[in-house]
Scaffold this active site. Structure first.
Site, PDB file in Angstrom:
ATOM      1  CB  ILE A   1      67.992  30.973  37.575  1.00  0.00           C
ATOM      2  CG1 ILE A   1      68.383  30.368  39.008  1.00  0.00           C
ATOM      3  CG2 ILE A   1      69.279  30.970  36.650  1.00  0.00           C
ATOM      4  CD1 ILE A   1      68.915  28.860  38.948  1.00  0.00           C
TER       5      ILE A   1
ATOM      6  CG  ASP B   1      58.549  36.491  45.928  1.00  0.00           C
ATOM      7  OD1 ASP B   1      58.558  35.619  45.233  1.00  0.00           O
ATOM      8  OD2 ASP B   1      58.942  36.438  47.205  1.00  0.00           O
TER       9      ASP B   1
END
Length: 311
Positions: free
Chosen positions: A106, A171
């Protein structure tokens, strides 16, 4: 396990658990895109917060290529282990086949684009430290066996832990794994950050260095490269003819401008991530440990270097 309220004995309730019962998802939404939502979650075994990525598979019913990219991103993440590349903990498909889920580290401060726009008065040294860490991550990807080319590097795909300043590349949905030739051929990415040779569909990992140079430019000017263009066609024309973004003309520091130009050079002249890590651009860091970043304290007003052309 179906969605339900599950007491975590800590005053909050999970709304979903993973099949093993190790991870609990809260309602808190950290981010959302067209295909994926990211929630705050908790690892009961290690006692740490994590990110629960949740994808509704029905969204891909008419977009099989996008689903392929998603699976590719997760498969690539599973093989990567580096302090500056977002790590994957586990993955699964829900029992009803409706969602694809994966747990990652995170980054509570979000992506670097949003973080930079929120904090418009940072020192040039801080930007150098961010850039240095991005290069460490790229060097790992490019020297990985097999080589990984990100192909969509931009500030919104780079994440930061604001309390430590640690940068992580994420990503990897458009990433390519290539063989020993290090050559790829698909035209993918975000046009404003794509190297000219990527449009020609014959390139190697140095396309990421080009994109990295534009990321540094964005961090300096707090504006998206080629924002003066009115559409993708105009961006394409400027990129393939070697016209630099107007934002580059607003960079005043000669060594900074030289560093960016070096990243944007022709493929035969463009340096690798390892070579850039030795560039004089990073001399100011004076051997600081950028693998495990320390918090960046506010610079004194008399020492702060103006780097924000938009502020």
């Amino acid at each position: 396990m179906s969605i339900q309220d599950v007491d975590d004995k800590d005053g909050e309730a999970f709304v979903e658990m993973d099949p093993t019962g190790r991870y609990g998802r809260y309602k808190d939404l950290l981010g959302a895109g067209a295909m994926k939502k990211v929630y705050r979650a908790f690892d009961l075994e290690d006692g740490i917060e994590v990110a629960w990525n949740r994808v509704k598979l029905r969204n891909f019913a008419t977009a099989p290529e996008k689903l392929k990219h998603l699976y590719s991103e997760v498969d690539i993440l599973e093989s990567l282990h580096h302090p500056h590349v977002l790590s994957l903990h586990t993955k699964w498909v829900s029992s009803d086949g409706a969602t694809y889920n994966f747990i990652t580290e995170i980054c509570p401060s979000g992506d670097l684009r949003g973080y930079r726009r929120k904090h418009k008065h940072v020192s040039l040294k801080a930007i150098r430290m961010w850039a240095y860490q991005i290069l460490l991550g790229l060097d790992y990807l490019h020297t990985h066996e097999p080589c990984v080319i990100h192909r969509d590097l931009k500030c919104s795909n780079i994440f930061i832990k604001g309390n430590t300043g640690q940068i992580m590349i994420g990503d990897l949905g458009l990433a390519a794994i290539v063989d020993h030739s290090h050559v790829a051929h698909s035209c993918l990415g975000t046009p404003e950050y794509m190297a000219p040779e990527l449009f020609e569909e014959d390139y190697n990992e140095l396309v990421d260095i080009y994109s990295f140079g534009l990321c540094v430019l964005e961090l300096l000017t707090v504006e998206t490269p080629y924002r003066e263009c009115t559409g993708v066609a105009q961006v394409y024309k400027r990129v393939i003819t070697g016209v630099r973004p107007e934002a580059l003309s607003r960079v005043q520091e000669p060594d900074v401008k030289r560093f960016i130009e070096r990243c944007l050079g022709q493929p035969r002249d463009r340096p690798s991530a390892a070579e850039l890590l030795c560039d004089p651009f990073f001399q100011e860091l004076n051997g600081c440990n950028c693998l495990v970043m320390q918090p960046v304290g506010p610079a004194r007003e008399d020492q702060r270097q103006p780097v924000d052309a938009a502020a």
